[in-house]
Design a protein around this motif. Structure first.
Motif, PDB file in Angstrom:
ATOM      1  N   LEU A  51       0.816  -1.209   0.000  1.00  0.00           N
ATOM      2  CA  LEU A  51       0.000   0.000   0.000  1.00  0.00           C
ATOM      3  C   LEU A  51       0.853   1.264   0.000  1.00  0.00           C
ATOM      4  O   LEU A  51       0.559   2.215  -0.732  1.00  0.00           O
ATOM      5  CB  LEU A  51      -0.947  -0.007   1.201  1.00  0.00           C
ATOM      6  N   VAL A  52       1.910   1.293   0.794  1.00  0.00           N
ATOM      7  CA  VAL A  52       2.785   2.469   0.823  1.00  0.00           C
ATOM      8  C   VAL A  52       3.492   2.638  -0.512  1.00  0.00           C
ATOM      9  O   VAL A  52       3.601   3.750  -1.036  1.00  0.00           O
ATOM     10  CB  VAL A  52       3.790   2.374   1.993  1.00  0.00           C
ATOM     11  N   GLY A  54       2.419   1.632  -3.459  1.00  0.00           N
ATOM     12  CA  GLY A  54       1.433   2.111  -4.423  1.00  0.00           C
ATOM     13  C   GLY A  54       1.110   3.573  -4.227  1.00  0.00           C
ATOM     14  O   GLY A  54       0.977   4.328  -5.196  1.00  0.00           O
ATOM     15  N   PHE A  55       1.003   4.009  -2.978  1.00  0.00           N
ATOM     16  CA  PHE A  55       0.727   5.414  -2.689  1.00  0.00           C
ATOM     17  C   PHE A  55       1.865   6.306  -3.177  1.00  0.00           C
ATOM     18  O   PHE A  55       1.628   7.345  -3.805  1.00  0.00           O
ATOM     19  CB  PHE A  55       0.514   5.595  -1.186  1.00  0.00           C
ATOM     20  N   VAL A  56       3.095   5.905  -2.917  1.00  0.00           N
ATOM     21  CA  VAL A  56       4.256   6.689  -3.376  1.00  0.00           C
ATOM     22  C   VAL A  56       4.283   6.737  -4.898  1.00  0.00           C
ATOM     23  O   VAL A  56       4.560   7.788  -5.494  1.00  0.00           O
ATOM     24  CB  VAL A  56       5.566   6.098  -2.807  1.00  0.00           C
ATOM     25  N   VAL A  58       1.698   6.553  -6.988  1.00  0.00           N
ATOM     26  CA  VAL A  58       0.635   7.435  -7.459  1.00  0.00           C
ATOM     27  C   VAL A  58       0.997   8.899  -7.226  1.00  0.00           C
ATOM     28  O   VAL A  58       0.806   9.745  -8.106  1.00  0.00           O
ATOM     29  CB  VAL A  58      -0.705   7.081  -6.770  1.00  0.00           C
ATOM     30  N   VAL A  59       1.559   9.212  -6.066  1.00  0.00           N
ATOM     31  CA  VAL A  59       1.940  10.596  -5.777  1.00  0.00           C
ATOM     32  C   VAL A  59       3.019  11.068  -6.747  1.00  0.00           C
ATOM     33  O   VAL A  59       2.963  12.189  -7.260  1.00  0.00           O
ATOM     34  CB  VAL A  59       2.396  10.734  -4.309  1.00  0.00           C
ATOM     35  N   ARG A  60       3.984  10.233  -7.043  1.00  0.00           N
ATOM     36  CA  ARG A  60       5.034  10.629  -7.995  1.00  0.00           C
ATOM     37  C   ARG A  60       4.467  10.834  -9.390  1.00  0.00           C
ATOM     38  O   ARG A  60       4.876  11.748 -10.104  1.00  0.00           O
ATOM     39  CB  ARG A  60       6.149   9.586  -8.028  1.00  0.00           C
ATOM     40  N   LYS A  61       3.526   9.987  -9.795  1.00  0.00           N
ATOM     41  CA  LYS A  61       2.900  10.154 -11.116  1.00  0.00           C
ATOM     42  C   LYS A  61       2.133  11.465 -11.177  1.00  0.00           C
ATOM     43  O   LYS A  61       2.206  12.191 -12.174  1.00  0.00           O
ATOM     44  CB  LYS A  61       1.941   8.990 -11.402  1.00  0.00           C
TER      45      LYS A  61
END
Length: 70
Positions: A51-52, A54-56, A58-61
């Motif tokens: 989860l972390v 995936g979150f990182v 998405v935030v970078r994208k």
């Protein structure tokens, strides 16, 4: 040394089959509980890492696609 003296005259199957089977029967619930806890903990750690990550990702994208940020 007392345990060695007790098992010295016993047949091999008592030491290698009967005693472990008795230990599993007596402590089986405890062993299963500990094993279940460890497997559950490993699953939760793996889920947290996924989860972390995936979150990182998405935030970078999102940050790289935006041109000025806020």
């Amino acid at each position: 040394m007392a345990v060695r003296e007790i098992f010295a005259g016993m047949p091999w199957w008592v030491k290698w089959i009967a005693v472990p089977v008795i230990a599993i029967v007596v402590f089986g619930g405890l062993i299963a509980s500990v094993l279940g806890f460890v497997i559950g903990l490993l699953f939760k750690i793996l889920l947290f890492v996924i989860l972390v990550g995936g979150f990182v990702f998405v935030v970078r994208k999102v940050m790289s696609s935006s041109d000025g940020g806020w």
